[in-house]
Write a protein that holds these residues in place. Sequence first.
Motif, mmCIF file in Angstrom:
data_model
loop_
_atom_site.group_PDB
_atom_site.id
_atom_site.type_symbol
_atom_site.label_atom_id
_atom_site.label_comp_id
_atom_site.label_asym_id
_atom_site.label_seq_id
_atom_site.Cartn_x
_atom_site.Cartn_y
_atom_site.Cartn_z
ATOM 1 N N SER A 284 0.751 -1.274 0.109
ATOM 2 C CA SER A 284 -0.035 -0.135 0.013
ATOM 3 C C SER A 284 0.857 1.201 0.049
ATOM 4 O O SER A 284 0.427 2.389 -0.500
ATOM 5 N N SER A 285 2.010 1.244 0.599
ATOM 6 C CA SER A 285 2.938 2.144 0.658
ATOM 7 C C SER A 285 3.548 2.492 -0.802
ATOM 8 O O SER A 285 3.812 3.730 -1.110
ATOM 9 N N ALA A 286 3.416 1.693 -1.653
ATOM 10 C CA ALA A 286 3.980 1.555 -2.917
ATOM 11 C C ALA A 286 2.670 1.990 -4.066
ATOM 12 O O ALA A 286 3.007 2.202 -5.011
ATOM 13 N N GLY A 287 1.742 2.300 -3.495
ATOM 14 C CA GLY A 287 0.567 2.930 -4.326
ATOM 15 C C GLY A 287 -0.450 1.754 -4.952
ATOM 16 O O GLY A 287 -0.988 2.253 -5.553
ATOM 17 N N ARG A 288 -0.330 0.659 -4.298
ATOM 18 C CA ARG A 288 -1.158 -0.447 -4.746
ATOM 19 C C ARG A 288 -2.137 -1.299 -3.533
ATOM 20 O O ARG A 288 -1.752 -0.989 -2.619
ATOM 21 N N ILE A 289 -3.184 -1.566 -3.943
ATOM 22 C CA ILE A 289 -3.993 -1.969 -2.860
ATOM 23 C C ILE A 289 -3.570 -3.494 -2.703
ATOM 24 O O ILE A 289 -3.436 -4.493 -3.749
ATOM 25 N N PRO A 290 -3.186 -4.010 -1.726
ATOM 26 C CA PRO A 290 -2.920 -5.277 -1.401
ATOM 27 C C PRO A 290 -3.975 -6.396 -1.738
ATOM 28 O O PRO A 290 -5.218 -6.185 -1.526
ATOM 29 N N HIS A 291 -3.531 -7.688 -2.099
ATOM 30 C CA HIS A 291 -4.561 -8.577 -2.367
ATOM 31 C C HIS A 291 -3.784 -9.876 -1.998
ATOM 32 O O HIS A 291 -2.839 -10.303 -2.239
ATOM 33 N N PRO A 292 -4.662 -10.876 -1.030
ATOM 34 C CA PRO A 292 -5.900 -10.412 -0.462
ATOM 35 C C PRO A 292 -5.582 -9.379 0.707
ATOM 36 O O PRO A 292 -4.451 -9.372 1.106
ATOM 37 N N LEU A 293 -6.682 -8.654 0.991
ATOM 38 C CA LEU A 293 -6.518 -7.488 1.885
ATOM 39 C C LEU A 293 -6.513 -8.019 3.280
ATOM 40 O O LEU A 293 -7.499 -8.727 3.674
ATOM 41 N N PRO A 294 -5.595 -7.799 4.193
ATOM 42 C CA PRO A 294 -5.648 -8.143 5.628
ATOM 43 C C PRO A 294 -6.935 -7.342 6.236
ATOM 44 O O PRO A 294 -7.275 -6.103 6.018
ATOM 45 N N ALA A 295 -7.818 -8.226 7.061
ATOM 46 C CA ALA A 295 -8.821 -7.554 7.408
ATOM 47 C C ALA A 295 -9.443 -8.478 8.592
ATOM 48 O O ALA A 295 -8.983 -9.482 8.889
ATOM 49 N N GLU A 296 -10.437 -7.838 9.281
ATOM 50 C CA GLU A 296 -11.175 -8.647 10.280
ATOM 51 C C GLU A 296 -12.455 -8.229 10.174
ATOM 52 O O GLU A 296 -13.122 -7.208 9.735
ATOM 53 N N VAL A 297 -13.283 -9.229 10.627
ATOM 54 C CA VAL A 297 -14.621 -9.352 10.351
ATOM 55 C C VAL A 297 -15.529 -9.487 11.917
ATOM 56 O O VAL A 297 -14.954 -10.258 12.827
ATOM 57 N N TYR A 298 -16.365 -8.826 11.965
ATOM 58 C CA TYR A 298 -17.301 -8.641 13.449
ATOM 59 C C TYR A 298 -19.076 -9.267 12.875
ATOM 60 O O TYR A 298 -19.353 -8.853 11.941
ATOM 61 N N CYS A 299 -19.341 -9.961 13.532
ATOM 62 C CA CYS A 299 -20.841 -10.545 13.596
ATOM 63 C C CYS A 299 -21.675 -9.733 14.709
ATOM 64 O O CYS A 299 -21.859 -10.599 15.595
ATOM 65 N N HIS A 300 -22.247 -8.731 14.616
ATOM 66 C CA HIS A 300 -22.622 -8.097 16.005
ATOM 67 C C HIS A 300 -24.153 -8.688 16.075
ATOM 68 O O HIS A 300 -24.535 -8.788 17.255
ATOM 69 N N SER A 301 -24.597 -9.344 15.174
ATOM 70 C CA SER A 301 -26.056 -9.939 15.348
ATOM 71 C C SER A 301 -26.125 -11.155 16.328
ATOM 72 O O SER A 301 -27.228 -11.522 16.820
ATOM 73 N N LEU A 302 -24.817 -11.949 16.295
ATOM 74 C CA LEU A 302 -24.799 -13.083 17.276
ATOM 75 C C LEU A 302 -25.031 -12.693 18.340
ATOM 76 O O LEU A 302 -25.399 -13.421 19.362
ATOM 77 N N THR A 303 -24.300 -11.546 18.886
ATOM 78 C CA THR A 303 -24.131 -10.942 20.479
ATOM 79 C C THR A 303 -25.689 -10.185 20.619
ATOM 80 O O THR A 303 -25.945 -10.442 21.925
ATOM 81 N N ASP A 304 -25.976 -9.374 19.602
ATOM 82 C CA ASP A 304 -27.177 -8.546 19.723
ATOM 83 C C ASP A 304 -28.084 -8.691 18.692
ATOM 84 O O ASP A 304 -28.408 -8.068 17.655
ATOM 85 N N PRO A 305 -28.910 -9.901 18.662
ATOM 86 C CA PRO A 305 -30.053 -10.002 17.766
ATOM 87 C C PRO A 305 -31.042 -8.941 17.527
ATOM 88 O O PRO A 305 -31.805 -8.884 16.395
ATOM 89 N N SER A 306 -31.064 -7.950 18.559
ATOM 90 C CA SER A 306 -32.074 -6.861 18.279
ATOM 91 C C SER A 306 -31.736 -5.806 17.028
ATOM 92 O O SER A 306 -32.704 -5.192 16.666
ATOM 93 N N ILE A 307 -30.583 -5.864 16.667
ATOM 94 C CA ILE A 307 -30.039 -5.083 15.615
ATOM 95 C C ILE A 307 -30.991 -5.227 14.156
ATOM 96 O O ILE A 307 -31.027 -4.636 13.206
ATOM 97 N N MET A 308 -31.262 -6.873 14.340
ATOM 98 C CA MET A 308 -32.012 -7.528 12.875
ATOM 99 C C MET A 308 -33.269 -6.909 12.748
ATOM 100 O O MET A 308 -33.907 -7.066 11.751
ATOM 101 N N GLY A 309 -33.915 -6.303 13.779
ATOM 102 C CA GLY A 309 -35.119 -5.575 13.515
ATOM 103 C C GLY A 309 -36.407 -6.768 13.223
ATOM 104 O O GLY A 309 -37.342 -6.450 12.373
ATOM 105 N N GLY A 310 -36.191 -7.863 13.896
ATOM 106 C CA GLY A 310 -37.064 -8.892 13.744
ATOM 107 C C GLY A 310 -37.134 -9.868 12.697
ATOM 108 O O GLY A 310 -37.625 -10.886 12.442
ATOM 109 N N GLU A 311 -35.908 -9.421 11.810
ATOM 110 C CA GLU A 311 -35.458 -10.315 10.392
ATOM 111 C C GLU A 311 -34.811 -11.539 10.741
ATOM 112 O O GLU A 311 -33.865 -11.404 11.863
ATOM 113 N N THR A 312 -34.732 -12.453 9.975
ATOM 114 C CA THR A 312 -33.724 -13.506 10.090
ATOM 115 C C THR A 312 -32.529 -13.186 9.417
ATOM 116 O O THR A 312 -32.517 -12.413 8.704
#
Length: 541
Positions: free
Chosen positions: A358-386
């Motif tokens: 990225s310092s050389a001006g290119r997007i890394p591939h694959p991109l280092p990342a992390e993922v969160y699933c908030h609906s597992l801990t707090d299903p209320s954000i789903m608004g009643g949807e599955t």
Amino acid sequence: MNTAADERSLVVVGGGHNGLVAAILAADAGYQVTLLERSGRLGGATQGVAVFSGHNVRLSRYSYLVSLFPDELADRLGITLALASRPVSSYTPVRRRGRDLGLLVQRRPGAATADSFAELTGSSAEYAAWQQFYGELGELAAVLAPALLGPLRRRDELRRAVVDAAGTQIWQDVFEEPIGAAITRRFADDTVRGVVATDALIGTHASLWDETLVANTCFLYHLIGRGTGEWLVPIGGMGSVTDALIARARQAGVTVRTGVTVTGVDETRSEVTLVGHDADGAQLELRADRLAAAVAPSIVDGWLGRPAEPPSGAQLKVNMLLTRLPRLASGVDPEVAFAGTTHLAEDFSALEAAWQTSSAGRIPHPLPAEVYCHSLTDPSIMGGETGATLTLFGLHTPAELFASDPQGGKRQARDSALAALQQYLAEPLQDCLATDADGEFCVEVATPLDLQESIGMPGGHIFHGPLQWPFASDADEAPGAAEASVPDSADGASASPAARRYGVQVRGSRRIVLAGAGSRRGGGVSGLGGAAAIDAVLADR
């Protein structure tokens, strides 16, 4: 609008969580407070939004978890934050020796965590090193977390307290040498090293070997919140934090005006004057005794006609709505893998290689990342949807990568980020994605430039600039130095003793104080910048 100032009036500019905190505390202290926000709604990066048409799911769009917001500050504000622990700290899928494996770290590490380390690394040594390191960090957090509130404490005072509690080595690891040195000395496995290192890079574009220790300050703030370093899920999404602050601000009598853009500020010995316009283009002029700027420092410099180099953010944010969680190639239960932070392509060597790319001006591939699933801990954000939500936070994507071709760069970064996830799945991700009212996949992508455009965050930098140590610098510890003196203004002018005591930066005279994430003890969803600014104002009157 033209309002004369009085000695008990204060204007807050910026309606994010820091601005709301500042407004509440000032109003409770008897100030006549006016809060101005550029957009049509309050909350800034902490808004909860129904992003996808045809769905009631309320996503924490730009900020996700709470750690740095102290209980003591919530009590002082008179708000209640419903925060929930995640059962898993992290899960890292790994393909090694021709097998799909995974490193599981439970929130309270037990036999499953120990077994996971042993299966991945072939011995118990890495887990022992992990327990030692994070045990010392826990002791450090217990010492430093209280120092995030109140008068700024001295570096030497905190160093002695940390050394007494946790030993000399952890102080050296965090405060004296690049964090990469500590990680590689303490751990041998590339994946384990990477899981540790990610906390030094979230929202920060830097090498793990950066001699300025910018990665170290990022690491510190991610590990000391609430005295434990645990990142908690706000029930109802991050927007629930904003909602609680807004309700309390209105109760305190704060006058709120949205759709107001401040274009200039002037100050005299007796007052500060703001000029700008509202959403309809009508000009406004507002006078007050003090101004708390809960916006990026570069914005304030622009108001004052000073050269203002905006910071550069370095993160990619991808929000997704799924009909169900995808199956992983390792065979682990998705409700375990995504229950905490899921690390993707974040081996130590991969993180450093991505920074170089990225310092050389290119997007890394694959991109280092992390993922969160908030609906597992707090299903209320789903608004009643599955279904389920997934939020991906990609590293090492500085704003400069998108300057010449914003849309093309966004597509490339999205593809690189989703590739980081797909490589560990046992099925196509698109088979699990929900569709919106127009039949499009429910995937929203935001680069730093998108954050700049949507919420007025210069350069899309989520911290408004490099994080700073939460204590007075070594240079101010010499005998005879002023109490907790810190650099306090862009032009070198001396701030009031109160501003110096609380580590609050000023612009111009003492009448303009910084109150946002760019404050000395700012960054993250903490309210610390807003609180310190008002503490300084109250001590100075």
